[in-house]
Write a protein that holds these residues in place. Structure first.
Motif, short mmCIF file in Angstrom:
data_model
loop_
_atom_site.label_atom_id
_atom_site.label_comp_id
_atom_site.label_asym_id
_atom_site.label_seq_id
_atom_site.Cartn_x
_atom_site.Cartn_y
_atom_site.Cartn_z
N THR A 36 0.85 -1.20 0.00
CA THR A 36 0.00 0.00 0.00
C THR A 36 0.88 1.24 0.00
N ASN A 38 4.33 3.74 -0.44
CA ASN A 38 5.68 3.84 0.12
C ASN A 38 5.65 4.64 1.41
N GLU A 70 3.91 8.35 8.21
CA GLU A 70 2.72 7.77 8.84
C GLU A 70 1.93 8.84 9.60
N GLN A 71 2.65 9.87 10.05
CA GLN A 71 1.99 11.02 10.68
C GLN A 71 2.27 12.26 9.84
N PRO A 72 1.57 12.38 8.72
CA PRO A 72 1.94 13.42 7.76
C PRO A 72 1.72 14.84 8.29
N ARG A 123 5.55 -0.01 1.79
CA ARG A 123 4.71 -0.20 2.98
C ARG A 123 3.72 -1.30 2.66
N PRO A 193 3.05 7.96 19.54
CA PRO A 193 3.75 8.20 18.26
C PRO A 193 5.20 8.64 18.47
#
Lengths: 218, 640
Positions: A36, A38, A70-72, A123, A193
């Protein structure tokens, strides 16, 4: 936010990094994971400018600024004391201001040259697990492989460690025997996080040290 | 004549009162009243205060103060140093009092009425008629012509006179007064000589292209010329654009269609009385109706746009003023914009009065659009004031709280109106289906009672029901309960059984029916289990899904074996969903055993032999299975 374990996957001698990454990808795909997109985690290090006039006996203060795809919406910054700040991406603008000198004045911080590190790669999703196989590069030099595994439904590491270990050992073998030290220290607490970023930073500093130590040999 | 010397003096009767009699016998009379004095006297007799209680207080208090003043002036010596000032003040006070009285008289009609003195209004008419008559003497034709001309002139004169009177009565300011009222509720502006108003939802957050401007004019029609039966007359008139005339509404229908009928087949039905409102309605109603038309148009165009853009497995169909979507197989949701201009209605045929209109969904459609309007107007304020505008608080905190990609994605997703209304329609269909299924089963299955407790707190997308299966007369025993919770969602039902197992059912009512039937059959077995425990019987075996016996149509039968306290009787109960309930009894008898062995064998071995015989439950007394079983157990337990 699930529990994340990041491991450095050793590159055996006589094999290139790309080969190891490919074999890992193949194994993960065999498990039934679906690709799914990068991911990337990057880290930049800044150091405080010592004022010309003052005598400084204290070592230079460092600040690491990290981004995780992952935490844009977030920007992480970690001091060398371990203090972690999670801020909006606009924090980058602030850092840019702090690093650019103005009107003859020296800037507060300056970027360390050639210190930008990045872990990039595909990913995968395997039902509740998210697997990321990243190859670490520092100034476009390959440094090693970092494998991140996230189990998203749970946020207390004790509850899901055995499950995660079973999955990780199925494609990483003995590497994932024990939880990463950072996770081990807070097995019964909620995973946050910021912990992921600290794990990455730890690995990045390790890679950097290896380079420093490796240089005289070369 | 003898009495000639007697003088008779005649004098007038004393009409006037004697004021005083002097010592010499002379009487001093009060001088007779003059005309004006007489009037004043009689006027004094009239009690004005009696007529109006309200004014009584005022006037009497005034009089009192005056009287007090007089008294005080009488008693106090005039040598007082402030006397002149006091006198002047008193004079001023009196004048003010008089002024107040005058004002009262002028303002309030009850003191003084100005009556018109009758005047001879026939003068011009008579003059004309005389003229006409004169002429008629000579020329008949001219006279008739003149008389018609005269009547026209007369009519004009009459009308002028009337209008003159009416204008006199009705204040000129009425128009402005109404305009003021209008301005309190609607947006108006003056462009050149005309007043333009706006009835669109722009200011409330709408972004619909169609504007809703109307013009405000003065009503020139006289009240006397109004159509009979209407009693409201306003000095103000509004001119609404032709496309917003009439009235409209959005019809929402949930229909069951058979597979054969196409999606395109639908007829628009309008209730007969709809779309008509009197042409001379009050401007407020006119504007409100026009605004509603605009709102419905916006709602429909929004839905139509979404229907064409939205991708789904079964495409949404937009035809003219109708939108069709399939919410479940063979269940169709149609949204129709009905707009009656109110003009052609007289011609149209009387339509079937029954319209399957779903008011709840229509209402929620309106609510949804208003929510959209509200959202466009009410943006979250930027947190540091220099930050970008229009960021929600959640989005703002996403960075510092390290929100993951999935969360951010979820946050950015927004549902269209059509999607939301489809969801609501689905839920409604599903709820009605569940309701009817439960009710049907409760009425067809008599033995265990099925009760449904609907939660009073539900949303438009979720409702809950608790189904309790119990036996009549045994409700008090908690052991004999069987309960399950249904959570009705948009396209599936989540069932939580008594043992906290979670089952997901689809939208088909058959699944729910099967589940309840299965629960009923389970109820029989668990009831006998608990009843046996209470009666001191032993449970030999319990089988939730017994493999022997008749095949069930779906699921499995369950069975239980019970032993009496003294081990000589056995009951076997089998409960199937379609095969029904069967009770078998085994009574072992010594006869079945070899007589030679009776002396040797322990009586307990007798239990091994014997055959089960079915009990005809119909013959047993008792209202329901629980009562019958209890009866059987009690009977069988007795010692031989």
């Amino acid at each position: 936010m699930g529990v994340v374990c990041v491991y450095a996957f050793p590159v055996p001698e006589g094999k290139s990094g790309q080969q190891v990454v490919d074999s890992l990808q193949k194994q993960v795909e065999l498990l039934g994971a679906v690709k799914t997109g990068n991911f990337s985690v990057d880290c930049e290090t800044y150091q405080a400018n010592t004022q010309a006039g003052t005598l400084t006996t204290t070592p230079q203060r460092l600040i690491h600024v990290l981004h995780n795809s992952e935490q844009p919406a977030s920007c992480f910054s970690v001091l060398d004391t371990g203090t972690t700040l999670i801020a909006d991406v606009l924090f980058d603008v602030l850092i840019h201001k702090l690093t650019s000198g103005k009107a003859g004045k020296e800037a507060f911080y300056q970027q360390r040259k050639g210190s930008k590190m990045e872990s990039k790669g595909p990913r995968y999703e395997l039902s509740d697990f998210i697997i990321k196989i990243g190859s670490v590069s520092m100034a476009s030099n390959f440094k090693g492989i970092l494998v991140e595994v996230e189990y998203s439904p749970c946020s207390v590491p004790t509850e899901c460690w055995n499950l995660m270990r079973e999955l990780m050992q199925s494609f990483m073998g003995n590497v994932a025997e024990t939880p990463p030290t950072l996770v081990k220290n807070k097995m019964d607490n909620f995973y946050l996080p910021g912990d992921t970023i600290n794990q990455y930073l730890e690995h990045f500093t390790n890679f950097r040290k290896q380079t420093v130590m490796g240089q005289p040999i070369r | 004549m003898a009495l000639a010397g007697v003088t008779v003096s005649i004098e007038a009767v004393h009409e006037n009162q004697i004021q005083e009699v002097t010592l010499d016998g002379q009487e001093i009379c009060v001088p007779p009243l003059s005309m004006s004095e007489c009037l004043a006297k009689s006027a004094q007799k009239i009690d004005f205060a009696e007529e109006d209680g309200e004014e009584k207080g005022k006037t009497t208090s005034e009089e009192e103060t005056e009287a007090q003043e007089k008294e005080s002036s009488a008693f106090q010596p005039s040598l007082w140093p402030w006397d002149s000032v006091r006198n002047k003040l008193k004079a001023a006070y009196t004048e003010t009092g008089v002024l107040l009285d005058v004002l009262n008289i002028a303002k309030e009609k009850k003191y003084m009425v100005l009556a018109h003195v009758q005047q001879d209004t026939n003068e011009p008419k008579s003059a004309l008629q005389i003229l006409a008559k004169k002429k008629a003497f000579g020329l008949q034709s001219i006279s008739s012509g003149l008389s018609t001309a005269a009547s026209v002139l007369m009519g004009g004169a009459d009308r002028l006179k009337k209008s003159q009177q009416e204008i006199g009565n009705r204040q000129q300011t009425e128009f402005h007064f109404e305009l003021h009222n209008l301005r309190q509720n609607w947006r108006l502006k003056k462009v050149g000589n005309s007043i333009i108003g706006d009835l669109s939802y722009r200011s409330a957050g709408s972004r619909f292209w169609q504007g809703g401007t109307f013009e405000v004019t003065k009503n020139t029609m006289l009240p006397s010329e109004q159509v009979e039966g209407t009693n409201t007359h306003s000095a103000l008139e509004v001119v609404i654009p032709s496309e917003l005339e009439g009235s409209s509404y959005v019809q929402v229908e949930v229909k069951h269609v058979s597979e054969s009928t196409g999606l395109m087949h639908a007829t628009l039905k309008l209730p007969n009385s709809f779309g008509k409102y009197p042409a001379d309605a009050h401007w407020q109603t006119k504007l409100e109706v026009a605004q509603n038309v605009l709102f419905c148009k916006e709602l429909f165009s929004q839905l139509a746009r979404e229907a064409t853009q939205l991708k789904s497995s079964v495409p949404h169909v937009v035809v003219g003023n109708q939108i069709f979507t399939n919410i479940f197989p063979s269940v169709q949701l149609s949204i129709i914009l009905c707009h009656a201009t109110g003009k052609g209605d007289e011609k149209s045929q009387p339509r079937p009065p029954k319209v399957e209109h779903n008011h709840v969904l229509e209402h929620s459609l309106h609510q949804l659009l208003r929510e959209v309007h509200h959202k466009t107007l009410h943006l979250d304020p930027p947190h540091p004031v220099t930050a970008t505008f229009g960021m929600t608080k959640r989005r703002r905190l996403a960075g510092p709280s390290g929100m993951s990609r999935a969360d951010l994605k979820e946050m950015s997703e927004s549902e269209t109106l059509l999607e939301q209304i489809i969801k609501q329609a689905r839920h409604e269909v599903l709820r009605v289906r569940t309701m009817t299924t439960i009710d049907r089963l409760a009425s067809t299955i008599p033995d265990p009672q099925i009760m449904a407790h609907w939660s009073c707190l539900n949303s438009s997308l979720q409702s809950n029901v608790k189904i309790i299966i119990t036996s009549n007369g045994y409700d008090g025993l908690r052991l004999t309960w069987q309960s399950l919770d249904l959570e009705i969602g948009t396209d599936s039902i989540k069932v939580v059984t008594k043992d906290r197992r979670i089952l997901m059912l689809s939208f088909l009512e058959k699944e729910l029916e099967d589940l309840i039937r299965w629960q009923v059959s389970q109820h029989h077995i668990s009831l006998s289990q608990n009843l046996a425990r209470l009666m001191g019987w032993q449970i030999l075996s319990y089988n939730g899904c017994s493999g022997v016996g008749e095949m069930e149509d779906f699921a499995t039968a369950s069975s239980i074996q019970l032993v009496a306290p003294n081990n000589d009787r056995m009951l076997s109960i089998r409960s199937g969903i379609t095969s029904g309930l069967h009770v078998y009894l085994k009574i072992d008898s010594k006869d079945s055993l070899d007589p030679s062995l009776t002396a040797l064998v322990d009586p307990k071995w007798l239990n091994l032999s014997g055959t089960f015989k079915e009990i005809d439950m119909e013959q047993i007394d008792g209202r329901n299975f629980a009562a019958k079983l209890e009866f059987i157990m009690a009977m069988v337990k007795q010692k031989r």
